[in-house]
Design an enzyme around this catalytic site. Sequence first.
Site, PDB file in Angstrom:
ATOM      1  N   GLU A 252       0.857  -1.183  -0.056  1.00 22.58           N
ATOM      2  CA  GLU A 252      -0.149  -0.029   0.201  1.00 22.58           C
ATOM      3  C   GLU A 252       0.850   1.168   0.026  1.00 22.58           C
ATOM      4  O   GLU A 252       1.458   1.677   1.045  1.00 22.58           O
ATOM      5  CB  GLU A 252      -0.983   0.100   1.160  1.00 22.58           C
ATOM      6  CG  GLU A 252      -1.734  -1.192   1.291  1.00 22.58           C
ATOM      7  CD  GLU A 252      -2.800  -1.277   0.310  1.00 22.58           C
ATOM      8  OE1 GLU A 252      -3.272  -0.145  -0.396  1.00 22.58           O
ATOM      9  OE2 GLU A 252      -3.292  -2.280  -0.142  1.00 22.58           O
ATOM     10  N   CYS A 286      -1.795   9.269   2.538  1.00 22.26           N
ATOM     11  CA  CYS A 286      -1.680   8.883   1.181  1.00 22.26           C
ATOM     12  C   CYS A 286      -2.808   9.152   0.205  1.00 22.26           C
ATOM     13  O   CYS A 286      -2.516   9.251  -1.116  1.00 22.26           O
ATOM     14  CB  CYS A 286      -1.548   7.237   1.212  1.00 22.26           C
ATOM     15  SG  CYS A 286      -2.859   6.534   2.177  1.00 22.26           S
TER      16      CYS A 286
END
Length: 498
Positions: A252, A286
């Site tokens: 991720e 993110c």
Amino acid sequence: MQTTAMLYKNNIGGTQTESSSKDFFEKYNPADKNELLGKFPKSNQKDLDEAVNHAKKAFEIWKNTPAPKRAEILYRAAEITKEQKEELAKILTKETGKPIVEAMGEIQEVIDTYLFFAGEGRRIYGMTGQSELHNKSIITIRQPVGICGLITAWNFPSAVPSWKVAPALISGNVVILKPSKDAPLSGYMLVENLYKAGLPKGCASVLFGSGEFGDLIVRHPEIKIVSITGSVEVGKMVYETCGRMLKKCALELGGKNAIVALEDANPDLLLEGVLWGAFGTTGQRCTSTSRLIIQKSSWSDSFIERLANAAKKLVIGNGLNEKTQVGPLITNSHRDSVHGFTERAVREGGNVLCGGKFLTGGEYDKGNYYEPTIISNIKPSMELAVKEVFGPVLAVIEVKNFEEALQVANNTEYGLSLSIYTKDINLAMQAANRFESGIVYINAPTIGAECGGAAAFGGWKFTGNGTREGGVMALDTYTQHKTIYVDYSNKLQRAQID
Ligand code: NAD
């Protein structure tokens, strides 16, 4: 609860254990560089081998514990986390600098994640197949893989570990967590609370250390799954090692997210969405909105001006102050890195509408503060249009129409979160279909994913390798399938292809 102690130990299988390195790193509060939050061990191979040995023994017991029984521990952990919510949120704010209201939200995410995966303990389904032969059954089951090495970034130091630990444990695996050295305490508290909830000894360990130690985890032959949240640069190295060792690997990684604003968007809704998406968590998500791709219209110029004025009014300060909307950046060197993006954008022709400077004077001198920054006149080929900043810097890119907006939105190597603001349902759904990203928002900013629900979280392209956190899909990382054939015909039957 060991929150005030300055000298932390690794938690190896439920036991506080000194590192054989006898060496430590220090962690300071990003809002107050004089406040030392703790000294944490620099772990080494010997510490890791010890954790692995405990994990191996624990795996034999844990994998044979019925999943609904494993779930009871997650339910209890959710209760304990709820009881400690404020205290854990304060720790989180101190180690990351994020506003306390966001920290409370992150702890709630941990609770929701535990509750979701505890529920999954009764639903780790396989399937039944139809045999081509008479009197023969086919069933598939999911089984755990073994020891999971879980390596996390600093920006969600409670939620992200829970996204990994909960599906790993409910599936019957055991875990070794290495939190980021920029936010080590929240992950440590998370594992402490799992033991308080009744997790059997050995099933989870927390070992502190830098990326070098993370690499030892990735390379350890007894660690069968690596799940890492971090930058693309690190993710590539980890994937390469896992590839060579044929290990399961979940990545991720970073993002370069955008809000596309069409000419029929609701400007008030858009304003709030852009401010929150770009400057929430000081742009250190993110999923942060780092590009506003706005269709040139009768109102777009005045909107951009209004946006810059609103950004100037955001309250910046220590996250423990309830009025704070934007906290500090995580480290001084990260602030330098963020400022570097601003400087290069200006050199390339960008126009700073607000911000662009370090904040100084008074309490600002104690922390790594940076002004919320909006830079217009950004062209799709410029660095600020394509590279992740991971800070409070918003690039404004003007486009002529929907087609150009989509093309610009997809024009990065990342593919995490893209959003569109429009009242036209057809265009909204076309964008949702054509955006190259794992997450799409319609009339909402790019941040705010709910992994503690059924929804899967993760990115496309360089943001990840297709695995997902949250939702039932997370179980794909932490289980392996087994197909069982039962032939009750009492004779040898041969399928066409054996
Ligand atoms: P980072 O890549 O520097 O570090 C992430 C983790 O990897 C840390 O624990 C670090 O110690 C470890 N690490 C570093 N080098 C390693 C190596 N060679 N082998 C094994 N482990 C190693 O990232 P960061 O600065 O902590 O976090 C910021 C990045 O994380 C941003 O790019 C952000 O977008 C990304 N992020 C992604 C998600 C997501 O779910 N997609 C969520 C949060 C943050």
